[in-house]
Design an enzyme around this catalytic site. Structure first.
Site, PDB file in Angstrom:
ATOM      1  N   ASP A  17       0.834  -1.275  -0.036  1.00  0.00           N
ATOM      2  CA  ASP A  17       0.092  -0.170   0.102  1.00  0.00           C
ATOM      3  C   ASP A  17       0.902   1.242  -0.096  1.00  0.00           C
ATOM      4  O   ASP A  17       0.414   2.249   0.667  1.00  0.00           O
ATOM      5  CB  ASP A  17      -1.163  -0.003   1.156  1.00  0.00           C
ATOM      6  CG  ASP A  17      -1.740  -1.290   1.233  1.00  0.00           C
ATOM      7  OD1 ASP A  17      -2.292  -1.525   0.168  1.00  0.00           O
ATOM      8  OD2 ASP A  17      -2.051  -1.676   2.328  1.00  0.00           O
ATOM      9  N   GLU A  18       1.811   1.287  -0.612  1.00  0.00           N
ATOM     10  CA  GLU A  18       2.708   2.398  -0.708  1.00  0.00           C
ATOM     11  C   GLU A  18       2.585   3.465  -1.752  1.00  0.00           C
ATOM     12  O   GLU A  18       2.753   4.638  -1.643  1.00  0.00           O
ATOM     13  CB  GLU A  18       4.329   1.840  -0.773  1.00  0.00           C
ATOM     14  CG  GLU A  18       4.963   0.914   0.152  1.00  0.00           C
ATOM     15  CD  GLU A  18       4.705  -0.327  -0.360  1.00  0.00           C
ATOM     16  OE1 GLU A  18       3.856  -0.771  -0.999  1.00  0.00           O
ATOM     17  OE2 GLU A  18       5.490  -1.209   0.377  1.00  0.00           O
ATOM     18  N   LYS A  20       2.035   2.202  -5.272  1.00  0.00           N
ATOM     19  CA  LYS A  20       2.269   1.693  -6.471  1.00  0.00           C
ATOM     20  C   LYS A  20       1.530   1.994  -7.503  1.00  0.00           C
ATOM     21  O   LYS A  20       1.764   2.192  -8.503  1.00  0.00           O
ATOM     22  CB  LYS A  20       2.623   0.216  -6.086  1.00  0.00           C
ATOM     23  CG  LYS A  20       3.557  -0.269  -4.909  1.00  0.00           C
ATOM     24  CD  LYS A  20       3.785  -1.715  -4.934  1.00  0.00           C
ATOM     25  CE  LYS A  20       2.626  -2.388  -4.345  1.00  0.00           C
ATOM     26  NZ  LYS A  20       2.227  -2.186  -2.959  1.00  0.00           N
ATOM     27  N   ALA A  43      -4.027  -7.949  -3.658  1.00  0.00           N
ATOM     28  CA  ALA A  43      -3.445  -6.611  -4.030  1.00  0.00           C
ATOM     29  C   ALA A  43      -4.626  -5.568  -4.242  1.00  0.00           C
ATOM     30  O   ALA A  43      -5.616  -5.882  -4.814  1.00  0.00           O
ATOM     31  CB  ALA A  43      -2.762  -6.303  -5.450  1.00  0.00           C
ATOM     32  N   GLY A  44      -4.319  -4.495  -3.800  1.00  0.00           N
ATOM     33  CA  GLY A  44      -5.329  -3.227  -3.937  1.00  0.00           C
ATOM     34  C   GLY A  44      -4.639  -2.039  -4.256  1.00  0.00           C
ATOM     35  O   GLY A  44      -3.803  -1.637  -3.565  1.00  0.00           O
ATOM     36  N   HIS A  45      -4.862  -1.755  -5.714  1.00  0.00           N
ATOM     37  CA  HIS A  45      -3.863  -0.539  -5.913  1.00  0.00           C
ATOM     38  C   HIS A  45      -5.038   0.667  -6.328  1.00  0.00           C
ATOM     39  O   HIS A  45      -5.730   0.551  -7.502  1.00  0.00           O
ATOM     40  CB  HIS A  45      -2.971  -0.954  -7.226  1.00  0.00           C
ATOM     41  CG  HIS A  45      -2.049  -1.973  -6.897  1.00  0.00           C
ATOM     42  ND1 HIS A  45      -1.325  -2.635  -7.966  1.00  0.00           N
ATOM     43  CD2 HIS A  45      -1.794  -2.502  -5.913  1.00  0.00           C
ATOM     44  CE1 HIS A  45      -0.640  -3.673  -7.318  1.00  0.00           C
ATOM     45  NE2 HIS A  45      -1.013  -3.417  -5.924  1.00  0.00           N
ATOM     46  N   THR A  46      -4.820   1.588  -5.765  1.00  0.00           N
ATOM     47  CA  THR A  46      -5.612   2.750  -6.001  1.00  0.00           C
ATOM     48  C   THR A  46      -5.190   3.758  -7.113  1.00  0.00           C
ATOM     49  O   THR A  46      -4.134   4.234  -6.654  1.00  0.00           O
ATOM     50  CB  THR A  46      -6.276   3.612  -4.807  1.00  0.00           C
ATOM     51  OG1 THR A  46      -6.491   2.391  -3.745  1.00  0.00           O
ATOM     52  CG2 THR A  46      -7.484   4.495  -5.177  1.00  0.00           C
ATOM     53  N   GLN A 224       2.173  -6.318  -3.423  1.00  0.00           N
ATOM     54  CA  GLN A 224       2.788  -6.333  -2.129  1.00  0.00           C
ATOM     55  C   GLN A 224       4.007  -5.492  -1.865  1.00  0.00           C
ATOM     56  O   GLN A 224       4.301  -4.715  -2.639  1.00  0.00           O
ATOM     57  CB  GLN A 224       2.715  -7.955  -1.662  1.00  0.00           C
ATOM     58  CG  GLN A 224       1.323  -8.316  -1.427  1.00  0.00           C
ATOM     59  CD  GLN A 224       0.677  -8.927  -2.480  1.00  0.00           C
ATOM     60  OE1 GLN A 224       1.167  -9.416  -3.471  1.00  0.00           O
ATOM     61  NE2 GLN A 224      -0.433  -8.491  -2.809  1.00  0.00           N
ATOM     62  N   THR A 239       2.849 -12.725   2.801  1.00  0.00           N
ATOM     63  CA  THR A 239       1.963 -13.183   1.807  1.00  0.00           C
ATOM     64  C   THR A 239       2.789 -14.535   1.234  1.00  0.00           C
ATOM     65  O   THR A 239       3.926 -14.951   1.682  1.00  0.00           O
ATOM     66  CB  THR A 239       1.607 -12.256   0.525  1.00  0.00           C
ATOM     67  OG1 THR A 239       0.751 -12.683  -0.050  1.00  0.00           O
ATOM     68  CG2 THR A 239       2.846 -11.970  -0.137  1.00  0.00           C
ATOM     69  N   LYS A 331       3.096  10.061  -0.313  1.00  0.00           N
ATOM     70  CA  LYS A 331       2.370  10.697   0.626  1.00  0.00           C
ATOM     71  C   LYS A 331       2.873  11.672   1.726  1.00  0.00           C
ATOM     72  O   LYS A 331       2.765  11.613   2.770  1.00  0.00           O
ATOM     73  CB  LYS A 331       1.550   9.587   1.553  1.00  0.00           C
ATOM     74  CG  LYS A 331       0.798   8.493   0.366  1.00  0.00           C
ATOM     75  CD  LYS A 331       0.030   7.678   1.126  1.00  0.00           C
ATOM     76  CE  LYS A 331      -1.499   7.943   1.567  1.00  0.00           C
ATOM     77  NZ  LYS A 331      -2.182   6.832   1.844  1.00  0.00           N
ATOM     78  N   LEU A 332       3.804  12.216   1.079  1.00  0.00           N
ATOM     79  CA  LEU A 332       4.734  13.235   2.073  1.00  0.00           C
ATOM     80  C   LEU A 332       3.657  14.210   2.498  1.00  0.00           C
ATOM     81  O   LEU A 332       3.863  14.632   3.902  1.00  0.00           O
ATOM     82  CB  LEU A 332       5.501  14.206   1.223  1.00  0.00           C
ATOM     83  CG  LEU A 332       6.633  14.812   2.251  1.00  0.00           C
ATOM     84  CD1 LEU A 332       7.556  14.162   3.148  1.00  0.00           C
ATOM     85  CD2 LEU A 332       7.440  15.890   1.127  1.00  0.00           C
TER      86      LEU A 332
END
Ligand code: GDP
Ligand code: IMO
Ligand code: MG
Length: 434
Positions: A17-18, A20, A43-46, A224, A239, A331-332
Site C-alpha cells: 500500500d505504498e 504503487k 493487492a489493491g492499487h488505487t 505487495q 504473503t 504521501k509526504l
C-alpha cells in the site's frame, strides 16, 4: 507521450500500500506494456484521476491508458470472478480491457476451496491476518503440483479430476467437505467466467521475450512489498509470493538483463495491515492522525491500517534486496501539520542495546528497540507542491535524511493522491520518463 525502450520495475519496499498504483498509472503513459508478475487479488492499487478513485486488484494499473498492453504473468494467482467484476467496473467507466490483455496459461486459478481454507485457518489463534482471498492456499497447491492453471481451461483433459482431488484434499484438511461446492459446480463456474477470457490466455513469456527483443518498453508492476515477501519478509507474517525482484523473473520468465532499472516505492511514513512485527508503530494519537490524514483503510478489505514512522532500517534492507536505483517517496503531504516527524535509523537489542541488523526470526523482532531521530515538521503544507524548489526547507531536510539513511537516491516525491500531484527529485533516475 512518445514511447521509449526502457524496462522498469516498480516494487514496494515496506508492507504494501505504498502508492504503487499511482506511480504505475503515472509512468504507464510512456510505456507500451504493463505487467503484473506475482500476487493476486490480495493487492489493491488505487489510482486517482481527476479526483475520482479507481481500485484495481488484478488488472495492471496501466489500464487507464488505452495505448498500454496489459500482461498478467505466470507468477500471478487469478480469481476469475474478481477479474470479471474488475473488467465490468472498468467498462462502466468506458475502459475496455479485452483486446489488449494477455494472461499466462501458467497462472494458477484461485478456487473456492482455496478461499475456504484461507478463512478456516484464519479462524484460529496465531492467525496471520490475511486478506481472506485464498492466496496462500493457491500458492500451496501450485507448489504441491496439484493446482489448476488458466491453460487447463483451454484443454480440459483430466481437469474435473484435478478439481475433485483438490475438493477432497482441502475438505480433509478442514475436517469435512460439506461446506465446499462440488467439483462439477466449480468447473461450471470456471467455464462460464473464463469464456470471454479464453482468447487472451497464452504464452506471456514468449510475448514478453519478443517485446524485449523488439525494443519495446515494459513496466513491471509489483504487488505487495519486500517485507511481505515469502523469503525476505517478516515470516510468517507475509504473503505467499516473491514480492521482491526475484519474483519478477520467475513470474515472467524474462532474464535479469532484460531490466534497466528498479524503482522502490515507500510512503513517507509506514503502514501495515494484518498481524506481525512493526517496530516503528505508533499506537497513540499520532498513529491515529496518520490513519485519518492518509485514509489508511485497506483498498481490498477496508481494514484500518496500522501506522508508524518511516523505518529506514527496513527500507534500506529492502532497497538493497531489490537493487533499487531510486526510491519514490509517496504521501509526504500526510505529514503536513505535524510538529515533528520521526525516522527509525537503527535497531538496538532492548536489553544489550547493541545495534542489530534486519532480524529474521519473530523472536528477534520481539527484542527490537527502534532508535528514532526526530526532525522539525513544516508549517507550509507540501500538499500539491509540484517542484522540488517549492518544498519547505524542513520537508527537504526530511526527504534528504531518508535518502541518506537508506543509501538510495530519491527519484520522486508524491504530494497528493491525484495523478499530477508530485515532483521529481533533483537526482531523479526517472528524468525523461515522468
Ligand atoms: P498500492 O497498493 O501500493 O498501490 O497502494 P494503495 O492504492 O493500496 O494505497 C495508497 C493510497 O494512497 C491510495 O489511496 C492512493 O490514492 C493514495 N496516495 C498515493 N499517493 C499519495 C500521495 O502522495 N498523497 C496522498 N494523500 N495519498 C496518496
Ligand atoms: P498491495 O499490492 C498490504 C498482507 C495481509 C496479511 C498478509 C498475508 O495493495 O500493496 P494474504 O492475503 O496475501 O495471504 O495476506 O499480507 N497483504 C497486504 N498488505 N497491501 C497488500 O497488497 C497486501 N497483500 C497482502 O494484510 O498481513
Ligand atoms: Mg494496496
Amino acid at each position: 507521450m512518445a514511447k521509449h525502450a526502457e524496462k522498469i520495475a516498480i516494487l514496494g519496499v515496506q508492507w504494501g500500500d505504498e502508492g504503487k498504483g499511482k506511480l504505475v498509472d503515472l509512468l504507464s503513459a510512456g510505456f507500451l506494456n504493463v505487467v503484473r508478475f506475482q500476487g493476486g487479488n490480495n493487492a489493491g492499487h488505487t489510482v486517482v484521476v481527476g479526483g475520482k478513485a479507481i481500485a484495481l486488484h488484478q488488472i495492471p494499473s496501466g489500464v487507464l491508458h488505452p495505448s498500454c498492453f496489459l500482461v498478467v504473468g505466470s507468477g500471478v494467482v487469478i480469481n476469475l470472478e474478481g477479474f470479471r467484476q474488475e473488467m465490468e467496473k472498468l467498462k462502466a467507466l468506458g475502459i475496455e480491457v479485452l483486446g489488449r490483455l494477455m494472461l499466462s496459461s501458467g497462472a494458477h486459478i484461485i478456487l473456492p476451496y482455496h478461499i475456504a481454507l484461507d478463512k478456516w485457518r484464519e479462524s484460529f489463534a496465531g492467525r496471520i491476518g490475511t486478506t481472506g482471498r485464498g492466496i496462500g492456499p493457491a500458492y500451496e497447491t501450485k507448489a504441491a503440483r496439484i493446482g489448476v492453471r488458466l491453460g487447463d481451461l483451454q484443454n480440459q483433459h483430466g481437469l474435473l479430476e484435478r478439481i475433485a482431488n483438490l475438493h477432497k484434499e482441502i475438505g480433509l484438511i478442514m475436517g469435512g467437505q460439506e461446506a465446499l461446492p462440488s467439483p462439477e459446480a466449480v468447473l461450471a463456474d470456471l467455464n462460464s467466467l473464463s469464456t470471454p477470457l479464453l482468447p487472451c490466455i497464452g504464452d506471456t513469456h514468449e510475448y514478453l521475450f519478443n517485446s524485449w527483443k523488439k525494443g519495446e518498453s515494459i513496466l513491471f508492476e509489483g504487488a505487495q512489498a519486500a517485507m511481505l515477501d515469502i523469503d525476505h519478509g517478516t515470516y510468517p507474517f507475509v504473503t505467499s509470493s516473491s514480492c521482491s525482484i526475484g519474483g519478477l523473473f520467475t513470474g515472467t520468465g524474462l532474464p535479469p538483463k532484460a531490466l534497466h532499472k528498479v524503482i522502490g516505492v515507500a510512503k513517507a511514513y509506514a503502514t501495515r495491515v494484518g498481524e506481525g512485527p512493526f517496530p516503528s508503530e505508533l499506537d497513540g494519537p499520532i498513529g491515529e492522525s496518520l490513519r485519518q490524514a492518509g485514509h489508511e483503510f485497506g483498498t481490498t478489505t477496508g481494514r484500518p491500517r496500522r501506522c508508524g514512522w518511516f523505518d529506514a532500517v527496513m527500507a534500506r534492507h529492502a532497497c538493497q534486496l531489490n537493487g533499487a536505483d531510486g526510491l519514490c517517496l509517496m504521501k509526504l503531504d500526510v505529514l503536513d501539520g505535524l510538529d515533528r516527524v520521526g525516522i527509525v535509523k537503527e535497531y538496538r537489542h532492548k536489553d544489550s542495546k547493541n545495534v542489530i541488523g534486519s532480524p529474521f526470526s519473530i523472536r528477534e523482532w520481539d527484542n527490537i528497540e527502534p532508535v528514532i531521530e526526530y526532525f522539525d515538521g513544516w508549517r507550509q503544507p507540501v500538499k500539491g507542491v509540484d517542484k522540488w524548489g517549492g518544498l519547505p526547507a524542513q520537508a527537504k531536510k526530511y526527504v534528504k535524511a531518508i535518502e541518506e539513511f537508506i543509501e538510495t537516491p530519491i527519484a520522486y516525491v508524491s504530494t497528493g493522491p491525484d495523478r499530477e500531484t508530485g515532483l521529481l527529485a533533483p537526482r531523479s533516475c526517472l528524468k525523461g520518463l515522468l
